[in-house]
Scaffold this motif. Structure first.
Motif, PDB file in Angstrom:
ATOM      1  N   SER A   1       0.834  -1.198   0.000  1.00 30.56           N
ATOM      2  CA  SER A   1       0.000   0.000   0.000  1.00 30.56           C
ATOM      3  C   SER A   1       0.866   1.243   0.000  1.00 30.56           C
ATOM      4  CB  SER A   1      -0.918   0.003   1.227  1.00 30.56           C
ATOM      5  OG  SER A   1      -0.144   0.000   2.423  1.00 30.56           O
TER       6      SER A   1
ATOM      7  N   CYS B   1      -6.181   2.426  -0.479  1.00 29.09           N
ATOM      8  CA  CYS B   1      -5.430   1.679   0.534  1.00 29.09           C
ATOM      9  C   CYS B   1      -5.994   1.979   1.925  1.00 29.09           C
ATOM     10  CB  CYS B   1      -3.957   2.034   0.466  1.00 29.09           C
ATOM     11  SG  CYS B   1      -3.156   1.583  -1.080  1.00 29.09           S
ATOM     12  N   TYR B   2      -6.320   3.228   2.156  1.00 26.96           N
ATOM     13  CA  TYR B   2      -6.954   3.675   3.403  1.00 26.96           C
ATOM     14  C   TYR B   2      -8.293   2.970   3.598  1.00 26.96           C
ATOM     15  CZ  TYR B   2      -9.108   7.427   6.376  1.00 26.96           C
ATOM     16  OH  TYR B   2      -9.731   8.167   7.355  1.00 26.96           O
TER      17      TYR B   2
ATOM     18  N   ILE C   1       0.588   5.497   1.423  1.00 30.80           N
ATOM     19  CA  ILE C   1      -0.158   6.499   2.177  1.00 30.80           C
ATOM     20  C   ILE C   1      -0.918   7.444   1.254  1.00 30.80           C
ATOM     21  CG2 ILE C   1       0.120   8.518   3.683  1.00 30.80           C
ATOM     22  CD1 ILE C   1       0.247   5.921   5.148  1.00 30.80           C
TER      23      ILE C   1
ATOM     24  N   TYR D   1      -2.436   7.472   7.838  1.00 27.55           N
ATOM     25  CA  TYR D   1      -3.639   7.533   7.004  1.00 27.55           C
ATOM     26  C   TYR D   1      -4.593   8.624   7.506  1.00 27.55           C
ATOM     27  CZ  TYR D   1      -3.019   3.251   4.187  1.00 27.55           C
ATOM     28  OH  TYR D   1      -2.594   2.308   3.285  1.00 27.55           O
TER      29      TYR D   1
ATOM     30  N   ASN E   1      -3.292  12.079   6.776  1.00 30.18           N
ATOM     31  CA  ASN E   1      -3.310  12.425   5.358  1.00 30.18           C
ATOM     32  C   ASN E   1      -4.716  12.640   4.816  1.00 30.18           C
ATOM     33  OD1 ASN E   1      -2.048  12.882   2.805  1.00 30.18           O
ATOM     34  ND2 ASN E   1      -2.659  10.829   2.176  1.00 30.18           N
TER      35      ASN E   1
ATOM     36  N   ASP F   1      -1.971   3.623  10.718  1.00 23.32           N
ATOM     37  CA  ASP F   1      -3.293   4.196  10.983  1.00 23.32           C
ATOM     38  C   ASP F   1      -3.210   5.699  11.216  1.00 23.32           C
ATOM     39  OD1 ASP F   1      -4.876   1.948  10.683  1.00 23.32           O
ATOM     40  OD2 ASP F   1      -4.794   1.400  12.799  1.00 23.32           O
TER      41      ASP F   1
END
Length: 239
Positions: free
Chosen positions: A7, A14-15, A9, A122, A125, A119
């Protein structure tokens, strides 16, 4: 059983995919016997460090769209994230080179705090107004994840620290044929590409547990490919 997840960021799917995978894992009878390992994949590896742009501007330029159209693209992804209970800022986010973030995630892995840092990164961001392309922010996130601030600063200051580990992950992704993320590999028996529904992940876990050959599972789902293209599934496809 080991589940490896490639994955980035910078990848909204992906999140979303991480949240859906965790829901699928919660429905798996042998979940306590599953080891999850996060691996590196860069969507924009040629972008210079420090060269950050607004996500909306990047999308408009990349796809030749107007800002209104780029905003609509982001709104579609945001709706998928919010359906999973995730925060998502459709405007005002930065986009840039994620190599340093991946290096720091490898430090976190060595300290047993990789999932916690991932976590936090993510969330920073996609849901908060915190730029993960700023080293000071990355150090703050590392401390929140339980990593020593000085150690995090030392790694970020040394461009070679954990660089080989990031490149090794990326080479392995290529060898496995992963050209889009998120990409999930279950005990080297089953693979899933994209942010599939939770039940697809549960199914893959159950199949891998039964020791079947590597098979791609699931219909078309949201994913970001190797050149940074992030697609929203069309009507009738899996969301």
């Amino acid at each position: 059983m080991r589940v490896e997840i490639w994955s980035d960021i910078a990848c909204p799917w992906c999140y979303i995919g991480k949240a859906r995978f965790e829901k699928g894992l919660a429905g798996f009878a042998h979940r306590e016997e599953v080891e999850v390992v996060h691996r590196s994949f860069e969507l924009d590896p040629t972008r210079a460090k420090g060269d950050t742009v607004q996500v909306i501007d990047m999308l408009a330029q990349k796809y030749g769209r107007t800002r209104d159209e780029a905003n609509a693209m982001e709104a579609g992804v945001a709706a998928n994230a919010q359906a999973e209970g995730l925060g998502y800022l459709a405007e005002g986010r930065d986009h840039g080179n994620t190599f340093d973030i991946h290096r720091l995630l490898h430090l976190a892995k060595a300290r047993g705090r990789q999932d916690e840092l991932l976590d936090l990164a993510y969330r920073a961001n996609f849901a908060e107004e915190r730029s993960v392309f700023d080293h000071d922010v990355l150090v703050e996130l590392a401390v929140e994840a339980g990593i020593d601030a000085d150690e995090a600063r030392t790694v970020l200051a040394d461009p070679q620290a954990y660089a080989d580990e990031v490149r090794a992950d990326e080479r392995e992704a290529s060898e496995l044929g992963a050209n889009a993320v998120p990409f999930f590999v279950f005990d080297r028996r089953y693979g899933i590409s994209g942010g599939q529904p939770a039940e697809v992940f549960t199914q893959a876990l159950e199949q891998a547990w039964k020791d079947r050959p590597l098979t791609m599972v699931g219909e078309e789902a949201g994913a970001c490919d190797a050149d940074g293209t992030c697609e929203v599934p069309q009507a009738g496809a899996t969301s």
